[in-house]
Design a protein around this motif. Sequence first.
Motif, short mmCIF file in Angstrom:
data_model
loop_
_atom_site.label_atom_id
_atom_site.label_comp_id
_atom_site.label_asym_id
_atom_site.label_seq_id
_atom_site.Cartn_x
_atom_site.Cartn_y
_atom_site.Cartn_z
N LEU A 1 0.80 -1.22 0.00
CA LEU A 1 0.00 0.00 0.00
C LEU A 1 0.84 1.28 0.00
O LEU A 1 0.37 2.31 -0.45
CB LEU A 1 -0.97 0.00 1.19
N TYR A 2 2.07 1.21 0.52
CA TYR A 2 2.91 2.42 0.43
C TYR A 2 4.07 2.28 -0.53
O TYR A 2 4.53 3.25 -1.11
CB TYR A 2 3.38 2.89 1.82
N SER A 3 4.54 1.04 -0.77
CA SER A 3 5.68 0.88 -1.69
C SER A 3 5.27 1.03 -3.15
O SER A 3 6.05 1.54 -3.95
CB SER A 3 6.35 -0.47 -1.49
N VAL A 4 4.06 0.59 -3.49
CA VAL A 4 3.66 0.73 -4.90
C VAL A 4 3.52 2.21 -5.29
O VAL A 4 4.08 2.63 -6.30
CB VAL A 4 2.40 -0.11 -5.23
N PRO A 5 2.83 3.05 -4.49
CA PRO A 5 2.78 4.48 -4.87
C PRO A 5 4.17 5.09 -5.00
O PRO A 5 4.43 5.87 -5.91
CB PRO A 5 2.00 5.14 -3.73
N THR A 6 5.09 4.71 -4.10
CA THR A 6 6.46 5.25 -4.20
C THR A 6 7.09 4.82 -5.52
O THR A 6 7.69 5.62 -6.23
CB THR A 6 7.33 4.72 -3.02
N SER A 7 6.91 3.55 -5.86
CA SER A 7 7.52 3.04 -7.09
C SER A 7 6.90 3.67 -8.33
O SER A 7 7.51 3.70 -9.39
CB SER A 7 7.40 1.52 -7.15
N LEU A 8 5.70 4.21 -8.18
CA LEU A 8 5.04 4.86 -9.32
C LEU A 8 5.41 6.35 -9.41
O LEU A 8 4.87 7.08 -10.23
CB LEU A 8 3.52 4.72 -9.20
N GLY A 9 6.29 6.78 -8.53
CA GLY A 9 6.81 8.15 -8.62
C GLY A 9 6.12 9.13 -7.69
O GLY A 9 6.43 10.32 -7.71
N ALA A 10 5.19 8.64 -6.86
CA ALA A 10 4.51 9.56 -5.94
C ALA A 10 5.36 9.74 -4.68
O ALA A 10 6.18 8.91 -4.35
CB ALA A 10 3.15 9.00 -5.57
N GLU A 11 5.10 10.85 -3.98
CA GLU A 11 5.70 11.01 -2.65
C GLU A 11 4.72 10.46 -1.64
O GLU A 11 3.52 10.75 -1.71
CB GLU A 11 5.93 12.48 -2.36
N VAL A 12 5.23 9.66 -0.73
CA VAL A 12 4.33 9.01 0.23
C VAL A 12 4.65 9.47 1.66
O VAL A 12 5.80 9.45 2.07
CB VAL A 12 4.46 7.47 0.14
N SER A 13 3.63 9.91 2.38
CA SER A 13 3.79 10.20 3.81
C SER A 13 3.09 9.11 4.59
O SER A 13 1.96 8.74 4.24
CB SER A 13 3.15 11.54 4.19
N LEU A 14 3.76 8.64 5.62
CA LEU A 14 3.16 7.57 6.43
C LEU A 14 2.35 8.18 7.57
O LEU A 14 2.86 9.02 8.32
CB LEU A 14 4.26 6.65 6.97
N TRP A 15 1.12 7.77 7.67
CA TRP A 15 0.24 8.24 8.75
C TRP A 15 0.36 7.19 9.86
O TRP A 15 -0.31 6.16 9.84
CB TRP A 15 -1.19 8.34 8.20
N LYS A 16 1.26 7.51 10.80
CA LYS A 16 1.70 6.46 11.74
C LYS A 16 0.75 6.26 12.91
O LYS A 16 0.19 7.20 13.44
CB LYS A 16 3.09 6.80 12.26
N THR A 17 0.64 5.00 13.28
CA THR A 17 -0.09 4.65 14.50
C THR A 17 0.90 3.92 15.40
O THR A 17 1.89 3.37 14.91
CB THR A 17 -1.26 3.69 14.21
N ASP A 18 0.66 3.96 16.70
CA ASP A 18 1.53 3.15 17.55
C ASP A 18 0.76 2.53 18.71
O ASP A 18 -0.36 2.93 19.01
CB ASP A 18 2.79 3.90 17.99
N ALA A 19 1.44 1.56 19.30
CA ALA A 19 0.78 0.75 20.33
C ALA A 19 0.33 1.58 21.52
O ALA A 19 -0.67 1.28 22.16
CB ALA A 19 1.72 -0.37 20.77
N SER A 20 1.06 2.68 21.80
CA SER A 20 0.76 3.45 23.02
C SER A 20 -0.65 4.04 22.99
O SER A 20 -1.22 4.31 24.03
CB SER A 20 1.80 4.54 23.25
N ASN A 21 -1.21 4.28 21.79
CA ASN A 21 -2.61 4.71 21.78
C ASN A 21 -3.50 3.70 21.05
O ASN A 21 -4.48 4.06 20.37
CB ASN A 21 -2.79 6.13 21.21
N GLY A 22 -3.15 2.43 21.22
CA GLY A 22 -3.99 1.35 20.68
C GLY A 22 -4.02 1.30 19.17
O GLY A 22 -5.00 0.86 18.57
N TRP A 23 -2.96 1.76 18.52
CA TRP A 23 -2.83 1.74 17.05
C TRP A 23 -3.96 2.56 16.39
O TRP A 23 -4.42 2.21 15.31
CB TRP A 23 -2.84 0.31 16.50
#
Length: 413
Positions: free
Chosen positions: A129-151
């Motif tokens: 879901l994030y590597s294909v857009p990158t490989s197609l030339g788009a810039e990708v920002s990751l909308w991060k989740t983490d365990a500390s707030n239950g993902w």
Amino acid sequence: MVKIEAFAVEQVLDCPQWMDKYETIAKYNTAETCCASLSVDDLRELSEDKDSNPLARLQSAKLTYGAIRGSDELRGTLANLYSVKTPTPLPKDNILITAGAIQANFMLLYTLVGPGDHVICHYPTYQQLYSVPTSLGAEVSLWKTDASNGWQLDLKELEKLIRPNTKLIIINNPQNPTGAIVPHSTLEELVDLAREKSITLFADEVYRPLFHNITPMDKEFPPSLLSLGYERTVVTGSVSKAYSLAGLRVGWIASRDPSIIEACASARDYTTISVGQIDDAVASYALAPTCIHNLLRRNIDLARKNLALLETFIESHRWACEWVKPRAGTTAFVRFTKMGKPVDDVAFCEMLLDRTGVMFVPGSACFGGGEEFPGYVRIGYVPETEVLEQGLEALKAFMEDGYEDVPVKKKKT
Ligand SMILES: Cc1ncc(COP(=O)(O)O)c(C=O)c1O
């Protein structure tokens, strides 16, 4: 060619490679993300329509390419499923059948994204879901989740990530690898924001509707993103995970916006003419009202039962592991530590497999490019119950006499 090469270079040690390398030698495959697989005979057992056999119907049919976009029966059945509890039914022509959700995702990204575009993607998630857009030339920002707030996804964070050229926001609901859900209220807020900025929303919903730790009565029970009334919405799904039928290779793209379906259909003319008639027929049989309810009942019950077994293991090994208990899907993201320090999850998974035959997926290598999620392993907890039970027994023994040999993760200097 260039696009495919760029995608490959992104990968340090990705899940497909890990799965491919070890899946066939594992004694207890608890890395798999599908609910325990079924045969056509099993499906017929579950169905109220035991007399009809989807394969027999095809015995004398000429094996042409079949329906190019997918049979009317299959697309009609899916359209009905997406039309439940929505004011406007989804027309069947707004659905395109693909070879699994993996092809659906690829086709969609290939169609929608190119150089100069900005894409925001839920994280951690399925690397495609994030590597294909990158490989197609788009810039990708990751909308991060983490365990500390239950993902959980944070809309304030999203607002900071949006740019004037943001073309697409991608979520994965339920989320692989954590088993978290994006709740109803967050989906509503997401739709409002996307509508205001005219950004297309894409939800990979391949683990729908395997909700085993939240009930439809709960006001936060997540509907399909497609039901929230925003036209620029597209979702993908398949029969692989919640329906136990990965061997069929049947998935789909569904959108409220017919132009997205048309664009994907014309891109698909260059890759897949149609999905095989046999696959389409068995998927239609499984998703028909005569079978789908029993099939989902079987899998939701299996997921609940197995999750309880996994929870018992986690609770009795709190000295070494922690998690956010999954609410849906088939995977749990569990963090293993030693004296508070994350273990080297790749070494842990390899030693465990080698000594016991239990297979997990190392989180840092498969979800965080080697750096993030140290100590995490993804556990696929919805195989046949005996496989999980025996695997957990073997893991318990390893925790007693092998865990001390597992190294902690070295910090990169
Ligand atoms: C989030 C997600 N999307 C898509 C896929 C692809 O599934 P399939 O092509 O079997 O439908 C997977 C498989 O693991 C997945 O985890």
